[in-house]
Write a protein that holds these residues in place. Sequence first.
Motif, PDB file in Angstrom:
ATOM      1  N   GLY A  24      -2.546  10.844 -29.113  1.00 21.04           N
ATOM      2  CA  GLY A  24      -3.391  11.243 -27.999  1.00 21.04           C
ATOM      3  C   GLY A  24      -4.844  11.409 -28.399  1.00 21.04           C
ATOM      4  O   GLY A  24      -5.757  10.919 -27.726  1.00 21.04           O
ATOM      5  N   VAL A  25      -5.068  12.090 -29.523  1.00 21.77           N
ATOM      6  CA  VAL A  25      -6.447  12.280 -30.000  1.00 21.77           C
ATOM      7  C   VAL A  25      -7.085  10.944 -30.374  1.00 21.77           C
ATOM      8  O   VAL A  25      -8.234  10.662 -30.011  1.00 21.77           O
ATOM      9  N   ALA A  26      -6.332  10.104 -31.103  1.00 23.32           N
ATOM     10  CA  ALA A  26      -6.869   8.815 -31.522  1.00 23.32           C
ATOM     11  C   ALA A  26      -7.196   7.937 -30.323  1.00 23.32           C
ATOM     12  O   ALA A  26      -8.247   7.279 -30.270  1.00 23.32           O
ATOM     13  N   PHE A  28      -7.912   8.911 -27.206  1.00 21.00           N
ATOM     14  CA  PHE A  28      -9.057   9.453 -26.462  1.00 21.00           C
ATOM     15  C   PHE A  28     -10.367   9.133 -27.169  1.00 21.00           C
ATOM     16  O   PHE A  28     -11.325   8.660 -26.552  1.00 21.00           O
ATOM     17  N   VAL A  29     -10.403   9.385 -28.492  1.00 13.75           N
ATOM     18  CA  VAL A  29     -11.632   9.133 -29.254  1.00 13.75           C
ATOM     19  C   VAL A  29     -11.967   7.653 -29.277  1.00 13.75           C
ATOM     20  O   VAL A  29     -13.128   7.255 -29.090  1.00 13.75           O
ATOM     21  N   PHE A  30     -10.963   6.798 -29.478  1.00 17.11           N
ATOM     22  CA  PHE A  30     -11.210   5.353 -29.558  1.00 17.11           C
ATOM     23  C   PHE A  30     -11.822   4.823 -28.267  1.00 17.11           C
ATOM     24  O   PHE A  30     -12.845   4.123 -28.294  1.00 17.11           O
ATOM     25  N   PHE A  31     -11.223   5.155 -27.146  1.00 15.04           N
ATOM     26  CA  PHE A  31     -11.731   4.619 -25.881  1.00 15.04           C
ATOM     27  C   PHE A  31     -13.064   5.256 -25.501  1.00 15.04           C
ATOM     28  O   PHE A  31     -13.922   4.593 -24.915  1.00 15.04           O
ATOM     29  N   ALA A  32     -13.257   6.539 -25.846  1.00 15.16           N
ATOM     30  CA  ALA A  32     -14.550   7.170 -25.556  1.00 15.16           C
ATOM     31  C   ALA A  32     -15.674   6.490 -26.333  1.00 15.16           C
ATOM     32  O   ALA A  32     -16.738   6.189 -25.791  1.00 15.16           O
ATOM     33  N   VAL A  33     -15.426   6.228 -27.616  1.00 14.25           N
ATOM     34  CA  VAL A  33     -16.439   5.557 -28.437  1.00 14.25           C
ATOM     35  C   VAL A  33     -16.633   4.113 -27.976  1.00 14.25           C
ATOM     36  O   VAL A  33     -17.762   3.614 -27.910  1.00 14.25           O
ATOM     37  N   LEU A  56      -9.959   6.209 -16.508  1.00 14.40           N
ATOM     38  CA  LEU A  56      -9.593   7.583 -16.181  1.00 14.40           C
ATOM     39  C   LEU A  56      -8.125   7.850 -16.488  1.00 14.40           C
ATOM     40  O   LEU A  56      -7.764   8.929 -16.985  1.00 14.40           O
ATOM     41  N   VAL A  57      -7.277   6.857 -16.192  1.00 17.28           N
ATOM     42  CA  VAL A  57      -5.850   7.017 -16.500  1.00 17.28           C
ATOM     43  C   VAL A  57      -5.646   7.130 -18.012  1.00 17.28           C
ATOM     44  O   VAL A  57      -4.895   7.982 -18.489  1.00 17.28           O
ATOM     45  N   VAL A  58      -6.320   6.245 -18.775  1.00 19.35           N
ATOM     46  CA  VAL A  58      -6.177   6.265 -20.233  1.00 19.35           C
ATOM     47  C   VAL A  58      -6.645   7.599 -20.799  1.00 19.35           C
ATOM     48  O   VAL A  58      -5.964   8.213 -21.643  1.00 19.35           O
ATOM     49  N   PHE A  59      -7.810   8.069 -20.342  1.00 18.22           N
ATOM     50  CA  PHE A  59      -8.333   9.338 -20.849  1.00 18.22           C
ATOM     51  C   PHE A  59      -7.410  10.500 -20.470  1.00 18.22           C
ATOM     52  O   PHE A  59      -7.175  11.407 -21.279  1.00 18.22           O
ATOM     53  N   SER A  60      -6.891  10.490 -19.252  1.00 16.21           N
ATOM     54  CA  SER A  60      -6.013  11.580 -18.815  1.00 16.21           C
ATOM     55  C   SER A  60      -4.722  11.607 -19.617  1.00 16.21           C
ATOM     56  O   SER A  60      -4.275  12.673 -20.065  1.00 16.21           O
ATOM     57  N   VAL A  61      -4.113  10.420 -19.814  1.00 13.59           N
ATOM     58  CA  VAL A  61      -2.863  10.355 -20.566  1.00 13.59           C
ATOM     59  C   VAL A  61      -3.091  10.768 -22.022  1.00 13.59           C
ATOM     60  O   VAL A  61      -2.315  11.540 -22.597  1.00 13.59           O
ATOM     61  N   SER A  62      -4.171  10.263 -22.633  1.00 21.44           N
ATOM     62  CA  SER A  62      -4.458  10.590 -24.034  1.00 21.44           C
ATOM     63  C   SER A  62      -4.691  12.079 -24.206  1.00 21.44           C
ATOM     64  O   SER A  62      -4.145  12.712 -25.117  1.00 21.44           O
ATOM     65  N   LEU A  63      -5.512  12.647 -23.321  1.00 23.81           N
ATOM     66  CA  LEU A  63      -5.797  14.076 -23.420  1.00 23.81           C
ATOM     67  C   LEU A  63      -4.546  14.903 -23.166  1.00 23.81           C
ATOM     68  O   LEU A  63      -4.306  15.921 -23.843  1.00 23.81           O
ATOM     69  N   GLY A  64      -3.722  14.455 -22.218  1.00 32.10           N
ATOM     70  CA  GLY A  64      -2.474  15.164 -21.943  1.00 32.10           C
ATOM     71  C   GLY A  64      -1.544  15.155 -23.142  1.00 32.10           C
ATOM     72  O   GLY A  64      -0.939  16.179 -23.480  1.00 32.10           O
ATOM     73  N   CYS A  65      -1.425  13.997 -23.814  1.00 24.36           N
ATOM     74  CA  CYS A  65      -0.575  13.913 -25.011  1.00 24.36           C
ATOM     75  C   CYS A  65      -1.096  14.823 -26.115  1.00 24.36           C
ATOM     76  O   CYS A  65      -0.318  15.497 -26.806  1.00 24.36           O
TER      77      CYS A  65
END
Length: 357
Positions: A24-26, A28-33, A56-65
């Motif tokens: 989840g952290v990886a 979120f950080v990867f797509f944000a960068v 938004l879906v990717v960020f939400s799922v990553s952050l949720g995980c």
Amino acid sequence: MVLDDPLRALARRRAGWLALAAAGVAGFVFFAVAVAVYGLVVADPGFDRGDISALLVVFSVSLGCAVLGGRRLRVLAHRIRATAGENGFGAWLPAPAAADQDPRIDFGAETARLRRTAGRAAALILGWVALFAGGLTGMSLLDEAAAELLATGDRVPGVVVSVAAPVKGTPSMRVRYGGRTAKIVRDSGHPYHAGEAVTVVVDPADPAHVRTTEERNENQFVFGVCVAALLIGLAGAPVAAGAALGWRRRARAVAATGWRVATVDVVPVRSAAPRRRPPPTLYVRYPDGTGIVLRAVPSTHGAKALADFTDRLAWVGGWGREMAVFFPQGPRRAGPYVVPAAAKTPRAASAFRRSRR
């Protein structure tokens, strides 16, 4: 001696939740960068409604995980610690004995040293984040400078003299304008050809500072430094965070178990690539005839500098993946040296002198 089944099951569950949180952290950080760099590098990112919804879906799922995994790991950490302590941490350490004490060593201070090491590792996170932010800010400033030149510069007709598209390196072209010739970096993707007319935008205060209406022509050295800072900061922050978390857990584990005296051999792991050799293995022998095999954890306090240590007096504390080996004397200078380690096997009858070869 074998590891209790409940503790083994909890360890497996922790590994699963740890993988979920890390993913989840990886993610979120990867797509944000990736989004940030894409927006800075590409002149017209062109995100449509579908792209934004998908992000938004990717960020939400990553952050949720990440959040779910983190919470479950916190709960499991308390359960594992309670379960491990039911037998006095006997799967990793012998029962406390008078021989564990040494009047020359302040073991409370050494345990506190682990907490200070965790604090220093946590402070390094800020440095890596600052490096990342500096790279991102530098790229943004380059983009703003190119936009300002486009808005305020003098426009001069020009013609493409030659086009370069190297296999390695940055595509560029040479442009003649107003009696001058300049090399301009290409990043728009437009397929230029010699003789093509272009509009060159010249900075009135610095005639050498030019671009075209399509190409931003950013300083490649500065751009490279910014990208390097961004990537190094992105890689360094998670490593520092992992180190801080590991030292914090070891400090708590050692505070719960105390230190046990032992004799330790530090044995390098054979590898076909010496420069990438994994951390050494630590063979620990306790005075009661039992022993345990530990894997040194990669760290600035690593065990590679101790590779020639044999039959060394040391103290071992912690349990499971959160163990530490305390040597009264370090490899390069006088004074204590603590190596982070993780158990490879439960404590058992020691036969390391014959089996480790």
